[in-house]
Motif scaffolding. Structure first.
Motif, PDB file in Angstrom:
ATOM      1  N   GLY A 103      45.110  34.329  50.458  1.00 13.20           N
ATOM      2  CA  GLY A 103      44.719  35.609  51.362  1.00 13.20           C
ATOM      3  C   GLY A 103      45.544  36.636  51.321  1.00 13.20           C
ATOM      4  N   GLY A 104      45.358  37.869  51.531  1.00 16.19           N
ATOM      5  CA  GLY A 104      46.112  39.342  51.511  1.00 16.19           C
ATOM      6  C   GLY A 104      46.143  39.750  50.313  1.00 16.19           C
ATOM      7  N   TRP A 105      47.374  39.899  49.669  1.00 12.39           N
ATOM      8  CA  TRP A 105      47.708  40.850  48.705  1.00 12.39           C
ATOM      9  C   TRP A 105      47.740  39.837  47.320  1.00 12.39           C
ATOM     10  N   ALA A 106      47.822  38.284  47.860  1.00 12.85           N
ATOM     11  CA  ALA A 106      47.633  37.565  46.778  1.00 12.85           C
ATOM     12  C   ALA A 106      46.109  37.408  46.156  1.00 12.85           C
ATOM     13  N   LEU A 107      45.087  37.311  47.324  1.00 12.48           N
ATOM     14  CA  LEU A 107      44.029  37.356  46.960  1.00 12.48           C
ATOM     15  C   LEU A 107      43.306  38.700  46.178  1.00 12.48           C
ATOM     16  N   ARG A 156      25.486  33.272  19.601  1.00 16.63           N
ATOM     17  CA  ARG A 156      26.561  32.371  19.993  1.00 16.63           C
ATOM     18  C   ARG A 156      27.438  33.341  20.681  1.00 16.63           C
ATOM     19  N   SER A 157      27.870  34.730  20.221  1.00 17.31           N
ATOM     20  CA  SER A 157      28.581  35.160  20.947  1.00 17.31           C
ATOM     21  C   SER A 157      28.294  35.849  22.250  1.00 17.31           C
ATOM     22  N   TYR A 158      26.727  35.948  22.396  1.00 21.56           N
ATOM     23  CA  TYR A 158      26.112  36.467  23.665  1.00 21.56           C
ATOM     24  C   TYR A 158      26.200  35.250  24.608  1.00 21.56           C
ATOM     25  N   MET A 159      26.062  34.195  24.142  1.00 23.26           N
ATOM     26  CA  MET A 159      26.034  32.995  25.038  1.00 23.26           C
ATOM     27  C   MET A 159      27.487  32.604  25.492  1.00 23.26           C
ATOM     28  N   ILE A 160      28.718  32.876  24.602  1.00 19.01           N
ATOM     29  CA  ILE A 160      29.861  32.852  25.009  1.00 19.01           C
ATOM     30  C   ILE A 160      30.332  33.514  26.300  1.00 19.01           C
ATOM     31  N   GLY A 161      30.021  35.076  25.799  1.00 14.66           N
ATOM     32  CA  GLY A 161      29.926  35.998  26.781  1.00 14.66           C
ATOM     33  C   GLY A 161      29.393  35.842  28.065  1.00 14.66           C
ATOM     34  N   PHE A 162      28.169  35.368  28.164  1.00 13.56           N
ATOM     35  CA  PHE A 162      27.319  34.997  29.198  1.00 13.56           C
ATOM     36  C   PHE A 162      28.299  33.906  30.013  1.00 13.56           C
ATOM     37  N   ILE A 163      28.549  32.879  29.373  1.00 14.14           N
ATOM     38  CA  ILE A 163      29.001  31.710  29.941  1.00 14.14           C
ATOM     39  C   ILE A 163      30.385  32.071  30.577  1.00 14.14           C
ATOM     40  N   LEU A 164      31.249  32.894  29.864  1.00 16.26           N
ATOM     41  CA  LEU A 164      32.432  33.440  30.395  1.00 16.26           C
ATOM     42  C   LEU A 164      32.369  34.303  31.770  1.00 16.26           C
ATOM     43  N   SER A 165      31.306  35.050  31.609  1.00 21.30           N
ATOM     44  CA  SER A 165      31.033  36.000  32.777  1.00 21.30           C
ATOM     45  C   SER A 165      30.599  34.897  33.995  1.00 21.30           C
ATOM     46  N   VAL A 166      29.857  34.211  33.790  1.00 20.95           N
ATOM     47  CA  VAL A 166      29.320  33.366  34.960  1.00 20.95           C
ATOM     48  C   VAL A 166      30.548  32.629  35.669  1.00 20.95           C
ATOM     49  N   VAL A 167      31.381  31.983  34.634  1.00 17.42           N
ATOM     50  CA  VAL A 167      32.516  31.227  35.213  1.00 17.42           C
ATOM     51  C   VAL A 167      33.308  32.009  35.826  1.00 17.42           C
ATOM     52  N   LEU A 168      33.794  33.145  35.488  1.00 16.19           N
ATOM     53  CA  LEU A 168      34.720  34.114  36.056  1.00 16.19           C
ATOM     54  C   LEU A 168      34.032  34.597  37.325  1.00 16.19           C
ATOM     55  N   THR A 169      32.870  34.795  37.635  1.00 15.44           N
ATOM     56  CA  THR A 169      32.194  35.066  38.791  1.00 15.44           C
ATOM     57  C   THR A 169      32.252  34.068  39.777  1.00 15.44           C
ATOM     58  N   VAL A 170      31.942  32.751  39.374  1.00 13.77           N
ATOM     59  CA  VAL A 170      31.925  31.812  40.199  1.00 13.77           C
ATOM     60  C   VAL A 170      33.325  31.492  40.695  1.00 13.77           C
ATOM     61  N   GLN A 171      34.275  31.561  39.770  1.00 12.93           N
ATOM     62  CA  GLN A 171      35.708  31.310  40.170  1.00 12.93           C
ATOM     63  C   GLN A 171      36.166  32.601  41.253  1.00 12.93           C
ATOM     64  N   ALA A 172      35.848  33.760  41.106  1.00  9.20           N
ATOM     65  CA  ALA A 172      36.191  34.777  42.002  1.00  9.20           C
ATOM     66  C   ALA A 172      35.359  34.365  43.479  1.00  9.20           C
ATOM     67  N   TYR A 173      34.113  33.977  43.257  1.00  8.35           N
ATOM     68  CA  TYR A 173      33.567  33.716  44.416  1.00  8.35           C
ATOM     69  C   TYR A 173      34.184  32.615  45.573  1.00  8.35           C
ATOM     70  N   ALA A 174      34.371  31.584  44.376  1.00 11.79           N
ATOM     71  CA  ALA A 174      34.940  30.263  45.070  1.00 11.79           C
ATOM     72  C   ALA A 174      36.338  30.350  45.671  1.00 11.79           C
ATOM     73  N   ILE A 175      37.089  31.151  45.134  1.00 15.31           N
ATOM     74  CA  ILE A 175      38.399  31.509  45.616  1.00 15.31           C
ATOM     75  C   ILE A 175      38.459  32.395  46.790  1.00 15.31           C
ATOM     76  N   THR A 176      37.370  33.132  46.779  1.00 17.28           N
ATOM     77  CA  THR A 176      37.198  33.979  48.229  1.00 17.28           C
ATOM     78  C   THR A 176      36.656  33.170  49.324  1.00 17.28           C
ATOM     79  N   GLU A 177      35.427  32.477  49.005  1.00 14.96           N
ATOM     80  CA  GLU A 177      34.718  31.632  50.080  1.00 14.96           C
ATOM     81  C   GLU A 177      35.578  30.368  50.592  1.00 14.96           C
ATOM     82  N   ASN A 178      36.324  29.962  49.674  1.00 10.15           N
ATOM     83  CA  ASN A 178      37.063  28.770  50.340  1.00 10.15           C
ATOM     84  C   ASN A 178      38.476  29.170  50.895  1.00 10.15           C
ATOM     85  N   HIS A 179      38.733  30.171  50.795  1.00 14.73           N
ATOM     86  CA  HIS A 179      40.027  30.805  51.653  1.00 14.73           C
ATOM     87  C   HIS A 179      41.281  30.352  50.917  1.00 14.73           C
TER      88      HIS A 179
END
Length: 131
Positions: free
Chosen positions: A46-50, A20-43
């Motif tokens: 920008g700049g220092w806020a990004l 359970r703890s490994y799955m929670i960690g994995f899901i949180l890692s994937v969500v954070l990675t996708v969130q960073a990618y989406a913020i960057t890809e969808n612009h």
């Protein structure tokens, strides 16, 4: 009568997590990675806020990794947790802002490199030099 050998059992914690703890960690890692990618890809930013947002997401990702996969929260001495956390945050800050600094310098040096004269004119204009 012979004496039976005495068996000594160690009571140290192994620090293994549950599925359970490994799955929670994995899901949180994937969500954070996708969130960073989406913020960057969808612009979205920008700049220092990004840069600041990505640094915060990187620190949160680091905490998730330390807690759910390296089991840092199960340490018997909490001072070690703080030392590892401070060191890890320092490494993330150095990597993120060092990378931004290098990329900024590359962009500055690459801006007008068609000829030496145009490079000199660009630097004089950019630096505000008035002969």
């Amino acid at each position: 009568m012979s004496k039976k050998p005495e068996i000594i059992v160690s009571r140290h914690e192994t620090g293994h997590g549950t599925v359970r703890s490994y799955m929670i960690g994995f899901i949180l890692s994937v969500v954070l990675t996708v969130q960073a990618y989406a913020i960057t890809e969808n612009h979205v930013l920008g700049g220092w806020a990004l840069a600041f947002t990505l640094a915060v997401l990187a620190i949160i990702q680091l905490l998730v990794q330390l807690i759910f996969f390296l089991h840092l929260n199960r340490e018997s001495r909490p001072r070690w947790n703080l030392q590892v956390l401070v060191f890890a945050v320092g490494v993330v800050v150095i990597i993120v802002f060092g990378s931004l600094w290098i990329m900024n310098n590359l962009a500055y040096n690459h801006a007008h490199t068609q000829s030496p004269a145009s490079t000199n004119q660009f630097i004089i204009k950019d630096e505000g030099y008035k002969p």
